[in-house]
Structures are given as C-alpha cells and as structure tokens.
Design a protein around this motif. Structure first.
Motif: not given
Length: 245
Positions: A206-216, A239-244
């Motif tokens: 699932i973590t790998a999918a955070l870097q997928d090429r498609d937004a969906i 860490p992915l949040l804009p204001d992290a």
C-alpha cells in the motif's frame, strides 16, 4: 475565492452547508406527501419505483444494469419476484439476475449452471456477473487467474472478490500484484483499497502505491494504509501533509 489558503476551507464549508440545508429542505418537502399518503397510494408508488428498478436492470445500457440489479438485490424479498422474472431471460440480463439471486441466498447451494457457463463466456459482463460463484478450495487460485484477464472490468471484479478473502496470504499476494502491475489505474486503485483488509503485512504494498503515477491510485492509498496498519500508518502519512513538522 480568497487568496488566503487559511480562509478558503471555511468559505467552501459554508457553501457546502448551505447546499446541504437546501437539499434537506427539498427532501422534507418531497417526503411530506408520502407521509400523508394512504396505504393504497404508498403501494402504488412502491410498485412504480419497483418498475423503474426493473427497467434499469433490463436496460440496454451496460452502465445502468449493475445499478438496477444492485438495487433489486438490496431490497430483499420485495425485489425477488422481479429478479426471478429477469432470470428467465437469455444472455447477460438473465445471468445478472441469477447472480443477484445467488447473492441474496448467501452464495449457498449449488451453482446455477448458466453462471458456470457465463464464467467461461467471451462476454465481459457475463464473466463479471458470474464471478460471485467462484468459491471452494481453489477459489483464490481461480480468482488470481481472473485478476489477470484481458478485460479491466473482469480484473476489477476479481479484485473485489479477492478482497473478501481476508487473511489469506495468496489473496494478498494477488492483490499486491494487481496494485503494482495492472495497466488500468482503476484496477490498481481497487486492489490498493482491497489490500486495506489484509492487515499490517499488506502495508508495504500500500505504501508503494503512494508513489503511483496516477492520482486515483495515490488517493486510495492513505485510507487503505490506515485500515491495514492502524496507528502505525501515521509514521508514513504525516510527513506527506503540507504543513508536516
């Protein structure tokens, strides 16, 4: 429409609240005549609604049929007679009706012969309808094969069925393969969401999918990661949040 990103969320929330309030008012207005209706009037309206659902299930539009059958299946005994009538039809409409009845019966009992044949059909929608009959000791193996089908709709249906096999290592492996390798982003996204039910062992896929090429696909990953890993997902997501910090 403020230039200040701290202000915009409040504005949109207010607009959304106004919309919801209006919708609630419209819904109450629509329900008032129903509350005042006589039993005969309510029955007539129910029969009209049932006829609409039956027409949707028998539609020539393959985008409409699934919704019609899902609605008929969902209303239980009230939709059963309509499903049994539709099951007498040949082709995909009869197959979908037979599959809906099979699901209403808890997927118990013998597999309808027409659905066994539909699973081997060249017709995509017939194979999708018959997917509910895949069960038994070889179910995960068969669903894994179907998850590699040439048609994205068949692969997506197989992914949804694999999602029902929680805690089965072979099912989790098949879902991880689809989440990583499928050419269709909607299938990858469905596989990622399905991995959320497979527990913490599925977190790396699932973590790998955070870097997928498609937004969906990327958008499906956070909820799936929380479902799979619980509080442990925070270390990856914060860490992915804009204001992290």
């Amino acid at each position: 429409a403020s230039d200040d990103p701290r202000v915009r969320p409040a504005g949109f929330a207010a607009l959304r609240g106004i919309t919801i309030a209006r919708m609630n008012g419209q819904l109450n207005s629509a329900l008032t005549p129903l509350r005042r209706a006589t039993p005969a009037q309510r029955e007539a309206r129910f029969q009209f609604a049932l006829a609409v659902l039956r027409a949707a299930a028998a539609s020539d539009d393959p985008r409409v049929r699934p919704a019609g059958f899902a609605a008929l299946r969902g209303i239980g005994a009230a939709g059963r007679e309509a499903l049994e009538q539709l099951a007498a039809r040949p082709g995909v409409i009869g197959d979908r009706a037979a599959a809906a009845i099979f699901e209403q019966d808890g997927r118990r009992g013998p597999t309808p012969p027409r659905l066994r044949a539909a699973l081997r059909s060249d017709d995509t929608e017939r194979r999708v309808a018959a997917m509910v009959t895949v069960r038994g000791r070889t179910a995960v193996e068969r669903l894994t094969e179907l998850s590699r089908d040439r048609e994205p709709l068949v692969r997506a249906a197989a992914v949804r069925e694999l999602a029902r096999r929680r805690g089965v290592a072979a099912a989790a492996a098949a879902l991880a393969e689809r989440a990583r390798d499928d050419a269709d982003p909607s299938v990858r996204a469905a596989a990622v969401m399905a991995l959320g039910a497979q527990g913490e062992a599925a977190a790396p896929a699932i973590t790998a999918a955070l870097q997928d090429r498609d937004a969906i696909v990327r958008m499906s990953a956070p909820a799936a990661l929380v479902a799979a890993a619980g509080d442990a997902a925070a270390a990856t997501l914060l860490p992915l949040l804009p204001d992290a910090p």
